[in-house]
Design a protein around this motif. Sequence first.
Motif, short mmCIF file in Angstrom:
data_model
loop_
_atom_site.label_atom_id
_atom_site.label_comp_id
_atom_site.label_asym_id
_atom_site.label_seq_id
_atom_site.Cartn_x
_atom_site.Cartn_y
_atom_site.Cartn_z
N ILE A 1 12.24 5.34 -2.45
CA ILE A 1 13.07 4.14 -2.53
C ILE A 1 12.92 3.28 -1.28
CG2 ILE A 1 15.45 3.29 -2.57
CD1 ILE A 1 16.14 5.58 -4.44
N GLN A 2 12.86 3.91 -0.11
CA GLN A 2 12.82 3.16 1.14
C GLN A 2 11.62 2.24 1.21
OE1 GLN A 2 15.35 3.20 3.51
NE2 GLN A 2 14.23 1.41 4.20
N PHE A 3 10.50 2.63 0.62
CA PHE A 3 9.31 1.78 0.65
C PHE A 3 9.55 0.49 -0.15
CE2 PHE A 3 6.42 5.75 1.11
CZ PHE A 3 6.94 5.98 2.37
N HIS A 4 10.27 0.61 -1.25
CA HIS A 4 10.62 -0.57 -2.05
C HIS A 4 11.58 -1.47 -1.27
CE1 HIS A 4 8.77 0.87 -5.84
NE2 HIS A 4 9.07 2.06 -5.36
N ASP B 1 12.28 -9.75 -7.65
CA ASP B 1 11.51 -9.09 -8.69
C ASP B 1 11.17 -7.65 -8.32
OD1 ASP B 1 11.57 -11.36 -10.26
OD2 ASP B 1 9.55 -12.02 -9.72
N LYS B 2 10.73 -7.44 -7.07
CA LYS B 2 10.38 -6.08 -6.63
C LYS B 2 11.61 -5.18 -6.60
CE LYS B 2 5.99 -6.50 -6.06
NZ LYS B 2 5.06 -5.74 -6.87
N LEU B 3 12.74 -5.72 -6.14
CA LEU B 3 13.97 -4.92 -6.11
C LEU B 3 14.47 -4.63 -7.53
CD1 LEU B 3 15.70 -6.58 -3.04
CD2 LEU B 3 14.71 -4.28 -3.16
N ILE C 1 0.84 -1.20 0.00
CA ILE C 1 0.00 0.00 0.00
C ILE C 1 0.88 1.25 0.00
CG2 ILE C 1 -1.59 1.38 1.42
CD1 ILE C 1 -2.87 -1.35 2.26
N ALA C 2 1.92 1.23 0.83
CA ALA C 2 2.82 2.39 0.90
C ALA C 2 3.50 2.64 -0.44
CB ALA C 2 3.85 2.18 2.00
N VAL C 3 3.94 1.57 -1.11
CA VAL C 3 4.58 1.72 -2.42
C VAL C 3 3.59 2.30 -3.43
CG1 VAL C 3 5.54 0.44 -4.39
CG2 VAL C 3 6.36 -0.04 -2.08
N LYS C 4 2.34 1.88 -3.36
CA LYS C 4 1.33 2.42 -4.28
C LYS C 4 1.02 3.88 -3.99
CE LYS C 4 -0.80 -1.99 -5.33
NZ LYS C 4 -1.86 -2.94 -4.98
#
Length: 180
Positions: free
Chosen positions: A103-106, A124-126, A94-97
């Motif tokens: 960057i920190q959220f990722h 994959d996310k990184l 949710i935070a990433v969206k």
Amino acid sequence: IFRWSTSSTYTTEGAAMNSGFATQRIKGTVQLDPVVDFKKGLELLRNEYPQRALGRLQRAFESDKHNAYYISFFGLSISRAQRKWEQASDLCEIAVKLKPTEIQFHLNLGEVYASAGLREKALDKLDEALKLFGEDARLKRARSKVENRRAPLLPFISREHFMNRKLGKLRHGIIKNWSK
């Protein structure tokens, strides 16, 4: 001068005393300060006290459930303290969206996935974050922590040799595309 107030918090003359809760005296009343809770929660997480950080970050989150920073770090603290992977990953996603440019959220989301044993999903996310932000050192460091390195394809030359590096990248791309 310390005294016990009727609201069950320690107070001093003129200011509130920190008794586990971040407080602030406003016009004679004691109120919780989410920013202080958040900062103290981050410090506790950094110093490897996830159980203690969880309470602080939860209070900050509950004060503002739309603050992406509170959401992301609350999710990370749930991951570290309670190992509730699904809830933690949902919060971090949710935070990433809400704020995809942070960057920190990722990094937090990648850590939660890796802690949950979802190594490929974390990678994959990184990788997506690396494409979005370029060659960021923090993302590269996080990725290398998650990644189990495979043996070099040409073991008779060093891992850093350009042939092993190129062949390794080719192998990674093939495996990544093949698993889809």
